[in-house]
Write a protein that holds these residues in place. Structure first.
Motif, PDB file in Angstrom:
ATOM      1  N   ASP A   3      71.279  71.546  22.356  1.00 41.01           N
ATOM      2  CA  ASP A   3      71.677  71.442  22.878  1.00 41.01           C
ATOM      3  C   ASP A   3      70.774  70.869  23.897  1.00 41.01           C
ATOM      4  O   ASP A   3      70.213  70.860  24.823  1.00 41.01           O
ATOM      5  N   THR A   4      72.035  69.753  24.241  1.00 42.60           N
ATOM      6  CA  THR A   4      71.088  68.784  25.940  1.00 42.60           C
ATOM      7  C   THR A   4      71.795  68.796  27.003  1.00 42.60           C
ATOM      8  O   THR A   4      72.651  69.608  27.324  1.00 42.60           O
ATOM      9  N   GLN A   5      70.887  68.520  28.263  1.00 46.57           N
ATOM     10  CA  GLN A   5      71.526  68.901  29.404  1.00 46.57           C
ATOM     11  C   GLN A   5      71.415  67.067  30.332  1.00 46.57           C
ATOM     12  O   GLN A   5      70.539  66.375  28.939  1.00 46.57           O
ATOM     13  N   HIS A   6      72.287  66.898  30.605  1.00 48.07           N
ATOM     14  CA  HIS A   6      72.258  65.905  31.453  1.00 48.07           C
ATOM     15  C   HIS A   6      71.261  65.679  32.107  1.00 48.07           C
ATOM     16  O   HIS A   6      70.305  66.447  33.129  1.00 48.07           O
ATOM     17  N   PRO A   7      70.671  64.943  32.549  1.00 49.79           N
ATOM     18  CA  PRO A   7      69.134  64.163  32.381  1.00 49.79           C
ATOM     19  C   PRO A   7      69.184  64.378  34.275  1.00 49.79           C
ATOM     20  O   PRO A   7      68.122  65.050  34.950  1.00 49.79           O
ATOM     21  N   MET A   8      70.584  64.428  34.807  1.00 46.45           N
ATOM     22  CA  MET A   8      70.259  64.410  36.573  1.00 46.45           C
ATOM     23  C   MET A   8      70.367  65.695  37.097  1.00 46.45           C
ATOM     24  O   MET A   8      70.447  66.247  38.103  1.00 46.45           O
ATOM     25  N   ALA A   9      71.072  67.231  35.717  1.00 47.50           N
ATOM     26  CA  ALA A   9      70.952  68.564  36.180  1.00 47.50           C
ATOM     27  C   ALA A   9      69.723  69.238  36.641  1.00 47.50           C
ATOM     28  O   ALA A   9      68.429  68.731  36.098  1.00 47.50           O
ATOM     29  N   PRO A  10      70.215  70.286  36.940  1.00 50.24           N
ATOM     30  CA  PRO A  10      68.364  71.255  37.340  1.00 50.24           C
ATOM     31  C   PRO A  10      68.174  71.677  36.485  1.00 50.24           C
ATOM     32  O   PRO A  10      68.941  72.069  35.110  1.00 50.24           O
ATOM     33  N   HIS A  11      66.831  72.203  36.097  1.00 48.11           N
ATOM     34  CA  HIS A  11      66.633  72.858  35.201  1.00 48.11           C
ATOM     35  C   HIS A  11      66.118  73.803  34.954  1.00 48.11           C
ATOM     36  O   HIS A  11      65.584  74.725  34.286  1.00 48.11           O
ATOM     37  N   HIS A  12      66.138  74.580  35.634  1.00 48.64           N
ATOM     38  CA  HIS A  12      66.166  76.021  36.351  1.00 48.64           C
ATOM     39  C   HIS A  12      67.542  76.460  36.548  1.00 48.64           C
ATOM     40  O   HIS A  12      67.668  77.665  36.902  1.00 48.64           O
ATOM     41  N   LEU A  13      68.575  76.384  35.599  1.00 48.81           N
ATOM     42  CA  LEU A  13      70.196  76.619  35.914  1.00 48.81           C
ATOM     43  C   LEU A  13      69.757  78.275  35.548  1.00 48.81           C
ATOM     44  O   LEU A  13      69.209  78.496  34.437  1.00 48.81           O
ATOM     45  N   PRO A  14      71.002  79.018  36.212  1.00 49.56           N
ATOM     46  CA  PRO A  14      71.095  80.926  35.655  1.00 49.56           C
ATOM     47  C   PRO A  14      71.380  80.739  34.512  1.00 49.56           C
ATOM     48  O   PRO A  14      72.226  79.510  33.662  1.00 49.56           O
ATOM     49  N   PRO A  15      71.394  81.720  33.423  1.00 52.27           N
ATOM     50  CA  PRO A  15      71.669  82.317  32.283  1.00 52.27           C
ATOM     51  C   PRO A  15      73.152  82.282  32.278  1.00 52.27           C
ATOM     52  O   PRO A  15      73.957  81.836  31.385  1.00 52.27           O
ATOM     53  N   TYR A  16      74.157  82.535  33.119  1.00 53.14           N
ATOM     54  CA  TYR A  16      75.100  82.574  33.564  1.00 53.14           C
ATOM     55  C   TYR A  16      75.857  81.454  33.616  1.00 53.14           C
ATOM     56  O   TYR A  16      77.545  81.223  33.864  1.00 53.14           O
ATOM     57  N   PHE A  17      75.859  80.088  33.752  1.00 51.60           N
ATOM     58  CA  PHE A  17      75.835  79.202  33.577  1.00 51.60           C
ATOM     59  C   PHE A  17      76.660  78.691  32.315  1.00 51.60           C
ATOM     60  O   PHE A  17      76.398  79.442  31.129  1.00 51.60           O
TER      61      PHE A  17
END
Length: 116
Positions: A3-17
């Motif tokens: 499960d990869t995130q974009h490098p520019m995305a914040p790392h504290h996204l809420p779980p409902y995203f």
């Protein structure tokens, strides 16, 4: 697959995203909630709508057919006046006007037969 995130995305996204895989758990929960709410509101509406007929059945009302027809008319025409009339007919018994008249007619008939 990780499960990869974009490098520019914040790392504290809420779980409902929505996740990277495209699955949206909040949307799924809300769809189920709305469908259940529509089902429960429909059941409540039809239960409330059948109230005059149930009252007439329990009270052995003489106008059961009239109350049923008025309730069906209210259901199909969305005219609340029919439902209110059906509810009033089911709740209150109409006065018995025929029995006193029959009693008076019988008494007069007895008086006429006695005088002959």
């Amino acid at each position: 697959m990780a499960d990869t995130q974009h490098p520019m995305a914040p790392h504290h996204l809420p779980p409902y995203f929505a996740g990277a895989d495209g699955g949206d758990s909040l949307f799924t929960v809300m769809v189920i909630f709305v469908l259940l709410l529509i089902l429960l509101l429909g059941i409540a509406y039809f239960t409330l709508h059948a109230l005059p007929e149930r009252m007439a059945h329990k009270g052995n009302s003489a106008q059961l057919q009239l109350i049923s027809i008025l309730a069906m008319l209210a259901l199909f025409t969305h005219n609340n006046l029919f439902w209110i009339i059906a509810l009033v007919l089911a709740a209150f018994r109409p006065p018995d006007l025929v029995s006193p008249l029959n009693s008076m007619a019988q008494s007069l008939q007895n008086l006429v037969n006695r005088e002959r």
